[in-house]
Design a protein around this motif. Structure first.
Motif, mmCIF file in Angstrom:
data_model
loop_
_atom_site.group_PDB
_atom_site.id
_atom_site.type_symbol
_atom_site.label_atom_id
_atom_site.label_comp_id
_atom_site.label_asym_id
_atom_site.label_seq_id
_atom_site.Cartn_x
_atom_site.Cartn_y
_atom_site.Cartn_z
ATOM 1 N N ALA A 322 -28.447 28.593 26.777
ATOM 2 C CA ALA A 322 -27.313 28.770 25.869
ATOM 3 C C ALA A 322 -27.417 29.973 24.942
ATOM 4 C CB ALA A 322 -27.110 27.509 25.036
ATOM 5 N N LEU A 323 -28.632 30.432 24.639
ATOM 6 C CA LEU A 323 -28.791 31.461 23.617
ATOM 7 C C LEU A 323 -28.091 32.765 23.987
ATOM 8 C CD1 LEU A 323 -29.934 32.396 20.960
ATOM 9 C CD2 LEU A 323 -32.077 32.990 22.133
ATOM 10 N N LYS A 324 -28.353 33.295 25.175
ATOM 11 C CA LYS A 324 -27.756 34.579 25.574
ATOM 12 C C LYS A 324 -26.240 34.489 25.743
ATOM 13 C CE LYS A 324 -31.927 36.554 27.629
ATOM 14 N NZ LYS A 324 -32.555 37.064 28.870
ATOM 15 N N PRO A 325 -25.710 33.415 26.371
ATOM 16 C CA PRO A 325 -24.246 33.278 26.409
ATOM 17 C C PRO A 325 -23.637 33.189 25.012
ATOM 18 C CG PRO A 325 -25.238 31.851 28.046
ATOM 19 C CD PRO A 325 -26.365 32.392 27.209
ATOM 20 N N LEU A 326 -24.346 32.523 24.093
ATOM 21 C CA LEU A 326 -23.878 32.430 22.706
ATOM 22 C C LEU A 326 -23.791 33.811 22.080
ATOM 23 C CD1 LEU A 326 -23.234 30.990 20.032
ATOM 24 C CD2 LEU A 326 -25.701 30.658 19.710
ATOM 25 N N ILE A 327 -24.796 34.641 22.314
ATOM 26 C CA ILE A 327 -24.792 36.013 21.772
ATOM 27 C C ILE A 327 -23.623 36.808 22.357
ATOM 28 C CG2 ILE A 327 -26.065 38.193 21.707
ATOM 29 C CD1 ILE A 327 -28.655 36.527 21.717
ATOM 30 N N ALA A 328 -23.435 36.690 23.680
ATOM 31 C CA ALA A 328 -22.336 37.414 24.338
ATOM 32 C C ALA A 328 -20.987 36.981 23.787
ATOM 33 C CB ALA A 328 -22.391 37.177 25.845
ATOM 34 N N MET A 329 -20.822 35.678 23.607
ATOM 35 C CA MET A 329 -19.555 35.148 23.104
ATOM 36 C C MET A 329 -19.332 35.544 21.639
ATOM 37 S SD MET A 329 -18.721 32.163 21.142
ATOM 38 C CE MET A 329 -17.219 31.228 20.902
ATOM 39 N N ALA A 330 -20.397 35.538 20.828
ATOM 40 C CA ALA A 330 -20.273 35.910 19.419
ATOM 41 C C ALA A 330 -19.860 37.373 19.278
ATOM 42 C CB ALA A 330 -21.598 35.650 18.697
ATOM 43 N N ILE A 331 -20.480 38.251 20.080
ATOM 44 C CA ILE A 331 -20.127 39.680 20.035
ATOM 45 C C ILE A 331 -18.667 39.873 20.444
ATOM 46 C CG2 ILE A 331 -20.563 41.938 21.074
ATOM 47 C CD1 ILE A 331 -23.510 41.100 21.359
ATOM 48 N N THR A 332 -18.269 39.166 21.515
ATOM 49 C CA THR A 332 -16.877 39.256 21.969
ATOM 50 C C THR A 332 -15.913 38.798 20.890
ATOM 51 O OG1 THR A 332 -17.518 38.896 24.281
ATOM 52 C CG2 THR A 332 -15.232 38.447 23.697
ATOM 53 N N SER A 333 -16.236 37.700 20.225
ATOM 54 C CA SER A 333 -15.364 37.151 19.186
ATOM 55 C C SER A 333 -15.206 38.124 18.022
ATOM 56 C CB SER A 333 -15.924 35.810 18.686
ATOM 57 O OG SER A 333 -15.941 34.849 19.715
ATOM 58 N N VAL A 334 -16.297 38.781 17.643
ATOM 59 C CA VAL A 334 -16.238 39.757 16.552
ATOM 60 C C VAL A 334 -15.353 40.947 16.943
ATOM 61 C CG1 VAL A 334 -17.569 41.435 15.216
ATOM 62 C CG2 VAL A 334 -18.465 39.118 15.554
ATOM 63 N N PHE A 335 -15.591 41.489 18.138
ATOM 64 C CA PHE A 335 -14.783 42.619 18.616
ATOM 65 C C PHE A 335 -13.310 42.225 18.715
ATOM 66 C CE2 PHE A 335 -18.691 44.754 19.946
ATOM 67 C CZ PHE A 335 -18.375 46.081 19.696
ATOM 68 N N LEU A 336 -13.061 41.001 19.214
ATOM 69 C CA LEU A 336 -11.682 40.519 19.361
ATOM 70 C C LEU A 336 -10.992 40.436 18.004
ATOM 71 C CD1 LEU A 336 -9.536 39.403 21.321
ATOM 72 C CD2 LEU A 336 -10.485 37.123 20.919
ATOM 73 N N SER A 337 -11.685 39.891 17.019
ATOM 74 C CA SER A 337 -11.114 39.768 15.681
ATOM 75 C C SER A 337 -10.788 41.137 15.086
ATOM 76 C CB SER A 337 -12.090 39.028 14.753
ATOM 77 O OG SER A 337 -12.244 37.681 15.157
ATOM 78 N N VAL A 338 -11.706 42.079 15.231
ATOM 79 C CA VAL A 338 -11.510 43.425 14.668
ATOM 80 C C VAL A 338 -10.369 44.148 15.356
ATOM 81 C CG1 VAL A 338 -12.566 45.680 14.347
ATOM 82 C CG2 VAL A 338 -13.913 43.613 13.906
ATOM 83 N N ILE A 339 -10.346 44.111 16.683
ATOM 84 C CA ILE A 339 -9.319 44.832 17.448
ATOM 85 C C ILE A 339 -7.930 44.269 17.169
ATOM 86 C CG2 ILE A 339 -8.451 45.317 19.768
ATOM 87 C CD1 ILE A 339 -11.385 45.483 20.662
ATOM 88 N N VAL A 340 -7.787 42.925 17.208
ATOM 89 C CA VAL A 340 -6.487 42.300 16.948
ATOM 90 C C VAL A 340 -6.025 42.613 15.530
ATOM 91 C CG1 VAL A 340 -5.265 40.107 16.718
ATOM 92 C CG2 VAL A 340 -6.808 40.462 18.649
ATOM 93 N N TYR A 341 -6.962 42.620 14.577
ATOM 94 C CA TYR A 341 -6.599 42.923 13.193
ATOM 95 C C TYR A 341 -5.959 44.305 13.075
ATOM 96 C CZ TYR A 341 -7.072 43.961 8.221
ATOM 97 O OH TYR A 341 -6.809 44.321 6.907
ATOM 98 N N PHE A 342 -6.496 45.269 13.794
ATOM 99 C CA PHE A 342 -6.000 46.632 13.655
ATOM 100 C C PHE A 342 -4.765 46.941 14.486
ATOM 101 C CE2 PHE A 342 -10.314 47.446 11.985
ATOM 102 C CZ PHE A 342 -9.971 48.138 10.839
ATOM 103 N N ILE A 343 -4.408 46.034 15.416
ATOM 104 C CA ILE A 343 -3.208 46.307 16.230
ATOM 105 C C ILE A 343 -2.001 45.483 15.781
ATOM 106 C CG2 ILE A 343 -4.574 46.923 18.246
ATOM 107 C CD1 ILE A 343 -3.895 44.232 19.467
ATOM 108 N N ILE A 344 -2.193 44.562 14.833
ATOM 109 C CA ILE A 344 -1.041 43.765 14.375
ATOM 110 C C ILE A 344 -0.177 44.603 13.426
ATOM 111 C CG2 ILE A 344 -2.132 41.527 14.687
ATOM 112 C CD1 ILE A 344 -2.791 41.504 11.721
#
Length: 344
Positions: A322-344
């Motif tokens: 679970a650790l590595k998938p958790l890291i991958a998902m956390a990084i994706t979630s951060v990037f997703l939040s930042v990108i969506v914030y700047f395109i709204i």
């Protein structure tokens, strides 16, 4: 006489089996109840009933082992009740609202789903993380959390323990992000409506979206749920895409015996979505109290199902897988939040 004796011998064997089946189903609901009670406590109220129940189920497995004698009932909860919950979940989707007022959001939601799944899988490959858990986390991040994972899991042939790990991680991370959004909201130079769009387009579960958007007011919550419903709407075509991918994969690998079972529960999901969108509340008015009761039943069914899945998880698997998938998902979630914030 011989036939009568045979029936007398068969009955005692069948009845205990039925008792064990009932016992297994009731056991999952008992753990679900413990999860509900735990979620009432301060701190755990932000985690939610679903995540609390999964945690309890995993802890039970580590200390007492898997309850083999009632396996049939637990398996029923983790499979049949799970599909029933997804079908009822269709009532949460108002197709009419999505199509009339959210076409632009729908296009954005499609981009969110593609980005979340693509980046999570890519990062998993770089980190050499477990492919199945990473795929499920990508789907959960992009679409609608546990419900999306539960819908896709049987199509991609996910093991129960992998599905449970994915659901547990998505519930935990989604809660952390939702609380983070509410903390950041007063400091963000955006309107309440834009904040709602940001929340609905980037957070994981419907419950997480509601938790984060509610402090922004009614307008923020309404547009947030609309953005989220667009992602839920796209769950159906996404599932059919995965069916095609799996069929092609099996064909290319010459696995003729590996058949992809058609997810009939999606037909029920679509049917109830249509009923909820165009029948209930229109030609057949349904009181809000009834819809609330159905929503509550859906939550309990989903929680009991996740308990059944959680009982398949061992902590050793959790540590190693679970650790590595958790890291991958956390990084994706951060990037997703930042990108969506700047395109709204």
């Amino acid at each position: 006489m011989a036939a009568a004796n045979t029936k007398q011998k068969e009955h005692p064997m069948q009845f205990p089996s039925f008792q064990k089946w009932v016992g297994g189903v009731l056991f999952t609901f008992f753990i679900a109840l413990l999860g509900y009670l735990l979620a009432l406590l301060p701190g755990f109220d932000h985690v939610g009933q679903l995540a609390c129940a999964i945690i309890i189920a995993i802890i039970y497995r580590q200390f007492f082992g898997y309850p083999e004698t009632i396996r049939s009932g637990i398996a029923f909860s983790s499979k049949r009740l799970l599909r029933a919950a997804i079908i009822l979940y269709g009532l949460k989707l108002n197709i009419d609202v999505v199509l009339q007022d959210g076409i632009g959001l729908l296009i954005r939601d499609a981009g969110v789903i593609i980005f979340a799944i693509g980046l999570t899988v890519l990062l998993a490959k770089i980190l050499k993380a477990d492919k199945m858990i990473s795929l499920l986390l990508g789907v959960g991040t992009g679409v609608c959390g546990a419900a999306a994972i539960a819908a896709v899991a049987p199509i991609v042939k996910s093991k129960d323990e992998d599905t449970a790990i994915g659901v547990g991680i998505i519930a935990m991370m989604g809660t952390i992000f939702a609380i983070g959004y509410t903390i950041l909201m007063p400091f963000l130079p955006i309107s309440a409506v834009d904040y709602g769009v940001w929340s609905g387009s980037s957070l994981h579960e419907v419950a997480h979206v509601a938790l984060a958007a509610a402090p922004g007011g009614e307008d923020a919550l309404a547009i947030a749920l609309l953005a989220k419903l667009g992602r839920v709407f796209l769950l159906v075509p996404l599932c059919f895409i995965f069916i095609l991918i799996m069929k092609r994969k099996n064909k290319n690998s010459e696995q003729t015996d590996a058949k992809i079972e058609f997810p009939w529960f999606l037909v029920g999901f679509i049917a109830l979505s249509i009923l909820g969108s165009y029948v209930f509340g229109h030609s057949v008015p349904v009181p809000d109290s009834v819809m609330n009761e159905v929503s509550m039943i859906t939550t309990w069914l989903l929680t009991a199902a996740m308990v059944g899945l959680g009982l398949n998880v061992s902590l050793s698997d959790l540590r190693t897988k679970a650790l590595k998938p958790l890291i991958a998902m956390a990084i994706t979630s951060v990037f997703l939040s930042v990108i969506v914030y700047f395109i709204i």
